[in-house]
Design a protein around this motif. Structure first.
Motif, short mmCIF file in Angstrom:
data_model
loop_
_atom_site.label_atom_id
_atom_site.label_comp_id
_atom_site.label_asym_id
_atom_site.label_seq_id
_atom_site.Cartn_x
_atom_site.Cartn_y
_atom_site.Cartn_z
N LEU A 35 -1.07 -2.54 21.35
CA LEU A 35 0.08 -1.67 21.58
C LEU A 35 1.36 -2.21 20.95
CD1 LEU A 35 -0.60 -0.64 25.28
CD2 LEU A 35 -0.83 0.79 23.23
N ILE A 36 1.60 -3.50 21.09
CA ILE A 36 2.83 -4.09 20.56
C ILE A 36 2.84 -4.06 19.04
CG2 ILE A 36 4.17 -6.23 20.37
CD1 ILE A 36 4.39 -4.80 23.10
N ILE A 37 1.79 -4.55 18.40
CA ILE A 37 1.75 -4.63 16.93
C ILE A 37 1.78 -3.23 16.32
CG2 ILE A 37 0.34 -5.35 14.95
CD1 ILE A 37 1.70 -7.67 16.47
N ASN A 38 0.99 -2.32 16.85
CA ASN A 38 0.97 -0.96 16.29
C ASN A 38 2.31 -0.26 16.49
OD1 ASN A 38 -1.63 -0.34 15.02
ND2 ASN A 38 -2.45 -0.92 17.01
N SER A 39 2.98 -0.50 17.60
CA SER A 39 4.30 0.10 17.83
C SER A 39 5.32 -0.44 16.84
CB SER A 39 4.76 -0.18 19.26
OG SER A 39 3.90 0.45 20.18
N ILE A 40 5.26 -1.73 16.56
CA ILE A 40 6.18 -2.33 15.58
C ILE A 40 5.94 -1.72 14.21
CG2 ILE A 40 6.73 -4.46 14.34
CD1 ILE A 40 6.22 -5.93 17.05
N PHE A 41 4.68 -1.63 13.79
CA PHE A 41 4.38 -1.04 12.48
C PHE A 41 4.77 0.43 12.42
CE2 PHE A 41 1.37 -4.65 11.71
CZ PHE A 41 1.98 -5.10 10.54
N LEU A 42 4.57 1.15 13.51
CA LEU A 42 4.97 2.56 13.55
C LEU A 42 6.48 2.70 13.41
CD1 LEU A 42 4.11 5.51 13.93
CD2 LEU A 42 4.45 5.17 16.39
N TYR A 43 7.22 1.87 14.11
CA TYR A 43 8.68 1.88 14.01
C TYR A 43 9.14 1.62 12.57
CZ TYR A 43 13.53 0.46 14.49
OH TYR A 43 14.88 0.34 14.33
N ILE A 44 8.54 0.62 11.95
CA ILE A 44 8.90 0.28 10.56
C ILE A 44 8.60 1.44 9.63
CG2 ILE A 44 8.30 -1.21 8.61
CD1 ILE A 44 7.89 -3.48 10.71
N LYS A 45 7.40 2.03 9.75
CA LYS A 45 7.02 3.14 8.88
C LYS A 45 7.92 4.36 9.08
CE LYS A 45 3.63 3.69 6.72
NZ LYS A 45 3.51 3.80 5.29
N VAL A 46 8.23 4.67 10.33
CA VAL A 46 9.08 5.84 10.61
C VAL A 46 10.48 5.63 10.05
CG1 VAL A 46 10.19 7.13 12.48
CG2 VAL A 46 7.75 6.67 12.58
N THR A 47 11.05 4.45 10.25
CA THR A 47 12.39 4.20 9.71
C THR A 47 12.40 4.23 8.19
OG1 THR A 47 12.08 1.81 9.95
CG2 THR A 47 13.25 2.94 11.72
N GLU A 48 11.35 3.70 7.56
CA GLU A 48 11.26 3.76 6.09
C GLU A 48 11.20 5.21 5.61
OE1 GLU A 48 7.88 1.46 4.89
OE2 GLU A 48 8.94 -0.45 5.12
N ASN A 49 10.38 6.02 6.26
CA ASN A 49 10.25 7.42 5.87
C ASN A 49 11.54 8.19 6.10
OD1 ASN A 49 7.63 6.96 5.08
ND2 ASN A 49 6.70 7.95 6.85
N MET A 50 12.24 7.87 7.18
CA MET A 50 13.51 8.55 7.44
C MET A 50 14.56 8.15 6.41
SD MET A 50 13.63 8.62 11.61
CE MET A 50 15.27 9.32 11.67
N ASP A 51 14.51 6.89 5.95
CA ASP A 51 15.42 6.45 4.89
C ASP A 51 15.15 7.18 3.59
OD1 ASP A 51 16.72 4.70 6.58
OD2 ASP A 51 15.58 2.93 5.92
N LYS A 52 13.92 7.65 3.40
CA LYS A 52 13.56 8.40 2.19
C LYS A 52 13.92 9.88 2.31
CE LYS A 52 9.74 5.32 1.07
NZ LYS A 52 8.28 5.19 1.01
N GLY A 53 14.47 10.30 3.47
CA GLY A 53 14.91 11.68 3.62
C GLY A 53 14.09 12.53 4.55
N ASP A 54 13.01 11.99 5.12
CA ASP A 54 12.21 12.78 6.07
C ASP A 54 12.96 12.92 7.39
OD1 ASP A 54 10.20 12.85 4.20
OD2 ASP A 54 8.87 11.46 5.25
N THR A 55 12.66 14.01 8.09
CA THR A 55 13.17 14.13 9.46
C THR A 55 12.34 13.20 10.35
OG1 THR A 55 11.64 15.90 10.07
CG2 THR A 55 13.75 16.56 9.07
N PHE A 56 12.83 13.00 11.57
CA PHE A 56 12.10 12.12 12.49
C PHE A 56 10.68 12.62 12.71
CE2 PHE A 56 10.69 11.10 16.82
CZ PHE A 56 10.63 9.71 16.71
#
Length: 103
Positions: A27-48
Motif C-alpha cells: 500500500l505504501i509503495i504503490n501509493s507513493i508511485f501513484l502520487y508521483i505518476k499523477v503529479t507528473e501527468n498533471m504537470d503535462k496538462g492532464d486533469t486530476f
C-alpha cells in the motif's frame, strides 16, 4: 524446549505477520508511485481525473497485487496445496528417501 504445537503456532503467527508487512509495504509503495505518476501527468496538462485514470498507473498495483493475493492464499488457506499437510507429507517423503538411500 518448546513443544511441537507451539512451534506450529509460532510459524503461523510469523506467516501472518509477514503477510501484514507485505500488505503494508504494498500500500505504501504503490501509493507513493501513484502520487508521483499523477503529479507528473498533471504537470503535462492532464486533469486530476485523467491523470489518476491513466492506464500506466495500474500495472504495478495489479502485478504486485497478484503476488499479494498468492501470499494471502498461502497464509490463510491452511489446508491448501502448500499448507501444513503438504509440508508434513514432503518431510516424510524426503526422510523416507533419505532412509532408503542409506540402506
Amino acid at each position: 524446549m518448546r513443544s511441537e504445537a507451539y512451534m506450529r503456532v509460532q510459524k503461523k503467527v510469523d506467516n501472518l505477520k509477514g503477510f501484514y508487512i507485505h500488505l503494508f509495504v504494498y500500500l505504501i509503495i504503490n501509493s507513493i508511485f501513484l502520487y508521483i505518476k499523477v503529479t507528473e501527468n498533471m504537470d503535462k496538462g492532464d486533469t486530476f481525473l485523467e491523470a489518476l485514470l491513466d492506464s500506466d498507473n495500474f500495472g504495478l498495483w495489479i502485478l504486485w497485487g497478484i503476488g499479494l493475493v498468492l501470499h494471502g492464499i498461502n497464509v490463510f488457506i491452511t489446508n491448501g496445496k502448500f499448507g501444513q499437510d503438504w509440508e508434513e507429507r514432503k518431510i516424510k517423503e524426503f526422510m523416507s528417501e533419505d532412509t532408503r538411500n542409506w540402506k
